[in-house]
Each structure stands twice: as C-alpha cells, then as structure tokens.
Design a protein around this motif. Sequence first.
Motif, PDB file in Angstrom:
ATOM      1  N   TYR A 193       0.851  -1.187   0.000  1.00 55.79           N
ATOM      2  CA  TYR A 193       0.000   0.000   0.000  1.00 55.79           C
ATOM      3  C   TYR A 193       0.894   1.248   0.000  1.00 55.79           C
ATOM      4  CZ  TYR A 193      -3.642  -3.315   1.305  1.00 55.79           C
ATOM      5  OH  TYR A 193      -4.516  -4.378   1.330  1.00 55.79           O
ATOM      6  N   ILE A 194       0.632   2.154  -0.946  1.00 54.54           N
ATOM      7  CA  ILE A 194       1.441   3.368  -1.092  1.00 54.54           C
ATOM      8  C   ILE A 194       0.694   4.541  -0.466  1.00 54.54           C
ATOM      9  CG2 ILE A 194       2.699   4.851  -2.699  1.00 54.54           C
ATOM     10  CD1 ILE A 194       3.604   1.961  -2.770  1.00 54.54           C
ATOM     11  N   THR A 195       1.340   5.244   0.451  1.00 54.94           N
ATOM     12  CA  THR A 195       0.733   6.415   1.099  1.00 54.94           C
ATOM     13  C   THR A 195       0.869   7.642   0.193  1.00 54.94           C
ATOM     14  OG1 THR A 195       2.767   7.073   2.222  1.00 54.94           O
ATOM     15  CG2 THR A 195       1.369   5.468   3.353  1.00 54.94           C
ATOM     16  N   GLU A 226       5.353   6.475   0.705  1.00 54.18           N
ATOM     17  CA  GLU A 226       5.891   5.409   1.551  1.00 54.18           C
ATOM     18  C   GLU A 226       5.092   4.116   1.360  1.00 54.18           C
ATOM     19  OE1 GLU A 226       5.941   6.678   5.576  1.00 54.18           O
ATOM     20  OE2 GLU A 226       7.335   8.342   5.222  1.00 54.18           O
ATOM     21  N   LYS A 227       5.801   2.999   1.476  1.00 49.51           N
ATOM     22  CA  LYS A 227       5.162   1.693   1.321  1.00 49.51           C
ATOM     23  C   LYS A 227       4.840   1.106   2.694  1.00 49.51           C
ATOM     24  CE  LYS A 227       7.572   0.576  -2.996  1.00 49.51           C
ATOM     25  NZ  LYS A 227       8.465  -0.388  -3.686  1.00 49.51           N
ATOM     26  N   GLU A 228       3.680   0.484   2.794  1.00 48.27           N
ATOM     27  CA  GLU A 228       3.308  -0.217   4.033  1.00 48.27           C
ATOM     28  C   GLU A 228       2.461  -1.432   3.696  1.00 48.27           C
ATOM     29  OE1 GLU A 228       0.856   2.040   6.688  1.00 48.27           O
ATOM     30  OE2 GLU A 228      -0.042   3.203   5.067  1.00 48.27           O
ATOM     31  N   LYS A 229       2.368  -2.353   4.653  1.00 51.46           N
ATOM     32  CA  LYS A 229       1.610  -3.596   4.454  1.00 51.46           C
ATOM     33  C   LYS A 229       0.452  -3.663   5.435  1.00 51.46           C
ATOM     34  CE  LYS A 229       3.565  -7.359   3.219  1.00 51.46           C
ATOM     35  NZ  LYS A 229       4.322  -8.636   3.196  1.00 51.46           N
ATOM     36  N   PHE A 230      -0.525  -4.484   5.080  1.00 50.13           N
ATOM     37  CA  PHE A 230      -1.688  -4.715   5.936  1.00 50.13           C
ATOM     38  C   PHE A 230      -1.309  -5.750   6.985  1.00 50.13           C
ATOM     39  CE2 PHE A 230      -5.556  -6.815   7.217  1.00 50.13           C
ATOM     40  CZ  PHE A 230      -6.510  -5.820   7.256  1.00 50.13           C
ATOM     41  N   PHE A 288      -7.543   1.253  16.577  1.00 45.17           N
ATOM     42  CA  PHE A 288      -7.198   2.641  16.265  1.00 45.17           C
ATOM     43  C   PHE A 288      -6.179   2.714  15.130  1.00 45.17           C
ATOM     44  CE2 PHE A 288      -8.058   2.078  20.838  1.00 45.17           C
ATOM     45  CZ  PHE A 288      -9.262   2.760  20.902  1.00 45.17           C
ATOM     46  N   SER A 289      -5.226   1.781  15.126  1.00 46.34           N
ATOM     47  CA  SER A 289      -4.252   1.728  14.033  1.00 46.34           C
ATOM     48  C   SER A 289      -4.936   1.363  12.728  1.00 46.34           C
ATOM     49  CB  SER A 289      -3.152   0.711  14.356  1.00 46.34           C
ATOM     50  OG  SER A 289      -2.485   1.038  15.544  1.00 46.34           O
ATOM     51  N   PHE A 290      -5.927   0.451  12.810  1.00 46.06           N
ATOM     52  CA  PHE A 290      -6.659   0.026  11.616  1.00 46.06           C
ATOM     53  C   PHE A 290      -7.475   1.185  11.037  1.00 46.06           C
ATOM     54  CE2 PHE A 290     -10.747  -1.663   9.939  1.00 46.06           C
ATOM     55  CZ  PHE A 290     -10.236  -2.246   8.781  1.00 46.06           C
ATOM     56  N   VAL A 291      -8.115   1.969  11.896  1.00 44.70           N
ATOM     57  CA  VAL A 291      -8.899   3.127  11.429  1.00 44.70           C
ATOM     58  C   VAL A 291      -7.993   4.113  10.694  1.00 44.70           C
ATOM     59  CG1 VAL A 291     -10.225   5.138  12.168  1.00 44.70           C
ATOM     60  CG2 VAL A 291     -10.697   2.906  13.181  1.00 44.70           C
ATOM     61  N   GLN A 292      -6.797   4.353  11.228  1.00 46.34           N
ATOM     62  CA  GLN A 292      -5.844   5.245  10.569  1.00 46.34           C
ATOM     63  C   GLN A 292      -5.398   4.673   9.220  1.00 46.34           C
ATOM     64  OE1 GLN A 292      -2.717   5.716  13.450  1.00 46.34           O
ATOM     65  NE2 GLN A 292      -3.939   7.005  14.810  1.00 46.34           N
ATOM     66  N   PHE A 293      -5.204   3.348   9.162  1.00 48.78           N
ATOM     67  CA  PHE A 293      -4.811   2.696   7.917  1.00 48.78           C
ATOM     68  C   PHE A 293      -5.911   2.850   6.869  1.00 48.78           C
ATOM     69  CE2 PHE A 293      -4.491  -0.923   5.039  1.00 48.78           C
ATOM     70  CZ  PHE A 293      -3.134  -0.958   4.742  1.00 48.78           C
ATOM     71  N   VAL A 294      -7.170   2.677   7.287  1.00 48.62           N
ATOM     72  CA  VAL A 294      -8.310   2.816   6.374  1.00 48.62           C
ATOM     73  C   VAL A 294      -8.416   4.241   5.852  1.00 48.62           C
ATOM     74  CG1 VAL A 294     -10.844   2.806   6.264  1.00 48.62           C
ATOM     75  CG2 VAL A 294      -9.627   0.886   7.310  1.00 48.62           C
ATOM     76  N   GLN A 295      -8.123   5.227   6.678  1.00 45.54           N
ATOM     77  CA  GLN A 295      -8.147   6.615   6.232  1.00 45.54           C
ATOM     78  C   GLN A 295      -7.111   6.865   5.142  1.00 45.54           C
ATOM     79  OE1 GLN A 295      -7.565   8.685   9.936  1.00 45.54           O
ATOM     80  NE2 GLN A 295      -9.753   8.748  10.420  1.00 45.54           N
ATOM     81  N   ARG A 296      -5.978   6.166   5.231  1.00 47.29           N
ATOM     82  CA  ARG A 296      -4.941   6.309   4.197  1.00 47.29           C
ATOM     83  C   ARG A 296      -5.248   5.471   2.958  1.00 47.29           C
ATOM     84  NH1 ARG A 296      -1.782   5.682   8.897  1.00 47.29           N
ATOM     85  NH2 ARG A 296      -1.265   3.522   8.322  1.00 47.29           N
TER      86      ARG A 296
END
Length: 364
Positions: A78-80, A84-88, A266-274
């Motif tokens: 997932y690209i922000t 930046e790259k991040e994973k689920f 809370f971390s998941f909600v932030q991830f969904v927003q991105r």
Amino acid sequence: MKIMASKLADGQLNGKILMIHPRTPDTSIQVHIEEDSVIVSGAKMENNRGKLALCAGGIFFCYLVYGILQEKITKGIYITADGEKEKFTFTLALVFVQCIINGLFARTAMVAFKPGRDSTPNWLYVICSITYLGAMLASNHSLQHVTYPTQVLGKSIKPIPVMFLGVLLAGKRYPMAKYLCVLMIVMGVALFMYKDKKASISDQQHFIGIGELLLLASLTMDGLTGASQDKMRGGYQTKSWHMMFNMNLWSMLWLAIGLLASGELFSFVQFVQRHPSVVFNMFTFSIASALGQTFIFLTVTSFGPLMCSIITTTRKFFTILGSVLIFGNPMIGRQWVGTLLVFVGLSLDSIYGKEQKQKEQNKS
C-alpha cells in the motif's frame, strides 16, 4: 414433499432411508438422511446437471475471489500519499469483518429456513468459538510469512492430524489404503516444502518457520473445532445455521476485546483513512467466504459429501494455479509434483473414505 422437507429441517428423519418415486417413468431415488447431509443414490442425474454445475461453479468462483482478495489484502503493498510503502497487518480487524458477515448471513438463513429451537449450551459455543477463531487468525496471519500456495497446501493436509490424533488418543484403526493416501500427502508436502541448497542462508536455517508453525496451529485448532462440532451434533442435534451464527457471535466478542486491548482498532482506522479501498476488499472477501460456505452446504445436501469433497479439493488446486498466474508466486517443477501428490492423495482419501462409509451404512 413439503411435509418431508419440514421434517428434514427439524431433524426428524435423521438415520432414515426413504424411497421417492417421482412422476418420471422408471426413476426412483433412494435418500439416506444423516446429520446435516443427504446422500442420494440410484437416481437419474440428468435433471440435476444444471444444479451441480451451479454448485461447482459457485464454489470455484467464490473461493477464487476469496483467495485473490485474501492475498491482495494481506500481501499487497500500500502506497501512502507521501510515497511510503506499508503492508496490511491487521489480522484481528480482517477476521472481525469476516465474522460479522458470516453471522449476518447465518442469521438471515435462520429467519428464512426456521431451523427450530437450539438447545446447545453456551459453554460449548464458547469453547468452539475460541478454536474456530484461533484457526482463522493463525491461517490469515501465516500469509505474512509464507506464500499463498503454501498456505492453501498447508490447510489441505487435515487428514494427517485427524488420523494421528485418532490413533494416538482414540485408539482408532485405519485400513492400509488410508495410510497409503496419507503417505502420498506427506511425500507431496515434503517435496513442496524442501529447501534447495541454493536457497538463501536465512531459508536454510529453518525448515519450518513462523508461517509453517502458524499453519500447524491452524490445523490443530481446526481439529479441535471439528471435535466440538461433533459433540454438538451428537449430543444436542445442533443445526448448521445455529452453529454458524453462535460461533461467529462469540468470536466477534473475543475479537472486539482483542481489538480494543491491543490498540489495533485505532491503528486500523488510521490505515483505512490512508487506504479506503481496503474496506471494499475486506467486505467482498467476507461475502465470498459466506457464499462459498452456502454453496458447499447446498452441494452436500443435494449430491452428497463425496461430490462436495471432490469439488473443493479440485478448487484448491486451481486456487494455487490462480495465485501463481495472477500474483506471480513462483513454483519450481518439484513443488508442482508435490502439489499434485497432495491433491491426488486427498482425492483418493475422499473417494475411498466416503465409499467405505456408505458401504457400512448399507450393511447396517
């Protein structure tokens, strides 16, 4: 027929053998009714080819979508907005959504089909939900460490722990053909998992890593879940929709506690927003899972567990093939040979096991 369907739904015909004579000349259907399954024999199946094609197509399609989305969600990059790259990594959240959809689906089926009252004690549902949830969490989290083909193959070797625990704990005896089928599966898994000498140093250090251990834990939990479900069916005649609804309801409670206690919510909600697109993938993934289970249940009740087993075993092979083609997960020749050995062993075990069971029932 409506009266018989009502009695079947209430479990009044379990263990009975019925002879049905439809209007079509020279056609008779023998139906043997078991717990949550109906074995049909002696029937002309021409009129059922369309239904069989629908069931098989539904299983293949739903679990192909399920597998593609599971791999896309858990192994995708997932690209922000900053590049930046991040994973689920939110396994609890993923399984929580899956349990919500499964629970809603089961509740809808209960309203539609009215399976009757449920006398199963809650403590049994609690135990079963813990093992059921553990199996799903371990299976999904394993994809953080192994490829999707490895996960599918690992989850396909259930006959091995079932047979091992049966011999060790229950003192069961199995015919030689069963041992040969399991030996074929073990050889296939060994060929698939074997690390070549050319592998990296980190790969050579451990034949079994975290991902494989998670798959082993998932298989163990699956076995314990099966034992709990057998106790429900044997002791309380628990219907499938009651079981599905209550297991997912209790699982949602444990997951809600885990999401809050770990802070993953809370971390998941932030991830969904991105990455808002992940929500659609998660819901589609969960719906595909629930629909796939429905097609499996329809196949078992319409054509028997043998046909269902053949279809589901075949679809797992094509799921691996789809993963290789779509996501480019490389597999060398030895791994393909191992995969074929596993699925041939599973198919032979399914055919032999179901035929033996039906012969024993016919004798009794």
